[in-house]
Design a protein around this motif. Structure first.
Motif, PDB file in Angstrom:
ATOM      1  N   MET A 125       0.915  -1.201   0.020  1.00  0.00           N
ATOM      2  CA  MET A 125      -0.130  -0.013  -0.066  1.00  0.00           C
ATOM      3  C   MET A 125       0.880   1.166   0.088  1.00  0.00           C
ATOM      4  N   PRO A 126       0.541   2.246  -1.011  1.00  0.00           N
ATOM      5  CA  PRO A 126       1.690   3.437  -1.034  1.00  0.00           C
ATOM      6  C   PRO A 126       1.594   4.384   0.260  1.00  0.00           C
ATOM      7  N   ARG A 127       2.306   5.000   0.543  1.00  0.00           N
ATOM      8  CA  ARG A 127       2.294   5.887   1.567  1.00  0.00           C
ATOM      9  C   ARG A 127       2.384   7.325   1.011  1.00  0.00           C
ATOM     10  N   ALA A 128       1.745   8.144   1.746  1.00  0.00           N
ATOM     11  CA  ALA A 128       1.904   9.518   1.401  1.00  0.00           C
ATOM     12  C   ALA A 128       2.795  10.401   2.336  1.00  0.00           C
ATOM     13  N   ILE A 129       3.351  11.449   1.670  1.00  0.00           N
ATOM     14  CA  ILE A 129       4.118  12.219   2.661  1.00  0.00           C
ATOM     15  C   ILE A 129       3.228  13.012   3.729  1.00  0.00           C
ATOM     16  N   CYS A 130       3.766  13.147   4.937  1.00  0.00           N
ATOM     17  CA  CYS A 130       3.273  13.640   6.102  1.00  0.00           C
ATOM     18  C   CYS A 130       2.543  15.204   5.543  1.00  0.00           C
ATOM     19  N   ARG A 131       1.488  15.771   5.814  1.00  0.00           N
ATOM     20  CA  ARG A 131       0.878  16.874   5.534  1.00  0.00           C
ATOM     21  C   ARG A 131       1.462  17.946   6.571  1.00  0.00           C
ATOM     22  N   GLU A 132       1.840  17.470   7.768  1.00  0.00           N
ATOM     23  CA  GLU A 132       2.172  18.256   8.968  1.00  0.00           C
ATOM     24  C   GLU A 132       3.722  18.594   8.820  1.00  0.00           C
ATOM     25  N   CYS A 133       4.347  17.727   8.533  1.00  0.00           N
ATOM     26  CA  CYS A 133       5.967  18.040   8.446  1.00  0.00           C
ATOM     27  C   CYS A 133       6.459  18.211   6.924  1.00  0.00           C
ATOM     28  N   GLY A 134       5.914  17.806   5.804  1.00  0.00           N
ATOM     29  CA  GLY A 134       6.165  17.938   4.535  1.00  0.00           C
ATOM     30  C   GLY A 134       7.157  16.952   4.150  1.00  0.00           C
ATOM     31  N   GLY A 135       7.265  15.832   5.051  1.00  0.00           N
ATOM     32  CA  GLY A 135       8.729  15.011   4.835  1.00  0.00           C
ATOM     33  C   GLY A 135       9.859  14.980   5.503  1.00  0.00           C
ATOM     34  N   PHE A 136       9.713  16.299   6.228  1.00  0.00           N
ATOM     35  CA  PHE A 136      11.088  16.561   7.261  1.00  0.00           C
ATOM     36  C   PHE A 136      10.474  16.206   8.763  1.00  0.00           C
ATOM     37  N   PRO A 137      10.633  14.905   9.164  1.00  0.00           N
ATOM     38  CA  PRO A 137       9.950  14.778  10.348  1.00  0.00           C
ATOM     39  C   PRO A 137      10.844  14.976  11.755  1.00  0.00           C
ATOM     40  N   VAL A 138      12.186  15.322  11.587  1.00  0.00           N
ATOM     41  CA  VAL A 138      12.942  15.617  12.594  1.00  0.00           C
ATOM     42  C   VAL A 138      13.652  16.947  12.344  1.00  0.00           C
ATOM     43  N   VAL A 139      13.386  17.995  13.054  1.00  0.00           N
ATOM     44  CA  VAL A 139      14.076  19.095  13.037  1.00  0.00           C
ATOM     45  C   VAL A 139      15.336  19.310  14.264  1.00  0.00           C
ATOM     46  N   SER A 140      16.031  20.043  14.209  1.00  0.00           N
ATOM     47  CA  SER A 140      17.032  20.694  15.282  1.00  0.00           C
ATOM     48  C   SER A 140      16.825  22.081  15.296  1.00  0.00           C
ATOM     49  N   ILE A 141      16.579  22.429  16.720  1.00  0.00           N
ATOM     50  CA  ILE A 141      16.304  23.784  17.130  1.00  0.00           C
ATOM     51  C   ILE A 141      17.577  24.396  17.886  1.00  0.00           C
ATOM     52  N   THR A 142      18.231  25.335  17.813  1.00  0.00           N
ATOM     53  CA  THR A 142      19.287  25.798  18.381  1.00  0.00           C
ATOM     54  C   THR A 142      18.568  26.748  19.657  1.00  0.00           C
ATOM     55  N   THR A 143      19.122  26.394  20.992  1.00  0.00           N
ATOM     56  CA  THR A 143      18.822  27.174  21.779  1.00  0.00           C
ATOM     57  C   THR A 143      19.347  28.589  22.331  1.00  0.00           C
ATOM     58  N   GLY A 144      20.577  28.733  21.534  1.00  0.00           N
ATOM     59  CA  GLY A 144      21.321  29.843  21.631  1.00  0.00           C
ATOM     60  C   GLY A 144      22.495  29.590  22.603  1.00  0.00           C
ATOM     61  N   GLU A 145      22.487  28.654  23.385  1.00  0.00           N
ATOM     62  CA  GLU A 145      23.690  28.539  24.041  1.00  0.00           C
ATOM     63  C   GLU A 145      24.718  27.403  23.512  1.00  0.00           C
ATOM     64  N   ARG A 146      25.816  27.370  24.118  1.00  0.00           N
ATOM     65  CA  ARG A 146      26.953  26.747  23.621  1.00  0.00           C
ATOM     66  C   ARG A 146      27.618  25.812  24.822  1.00  0.00           C
TER      67      ARG A 146
END
Length: 55
Positions: free
Chosen positions: A1-22
């Motif tokens: 059964m074919p699967r569709a790209i997620c409409r919420e993330c557009g196929g980019f399911p994991v993102v990295s967000i910087t906190t501004g700290e090092r």
């Protein structure tokens, strides 16, 4: 059964967000966020077609 790209993330399911700290080594502190709709796969099952019942 074919699967569709997620409409919420557009196929980019994991993102990295910087906190501004090092870190002590100079690298950035990152938060990894996973799409809750597809659970990090980037794909979803298509909605089943409506079937007509009756005579």
């Amino acid at each position: 059964m074919p699967r569709a790209i997620c409409r919420e993330c557009g196929g980019f399911p994991v993102v990295s967000i910087t906190t501004g700290e090092r870190h002590l080594d100079g690298s950035r502190v990152l938060l990894h966020v996973v799409c809750r709709t597809c659970n990090g796969t980037g794909l979803i099952l298509p909605a089943p077609a409506l079937s007509q019942t009756g005579r």
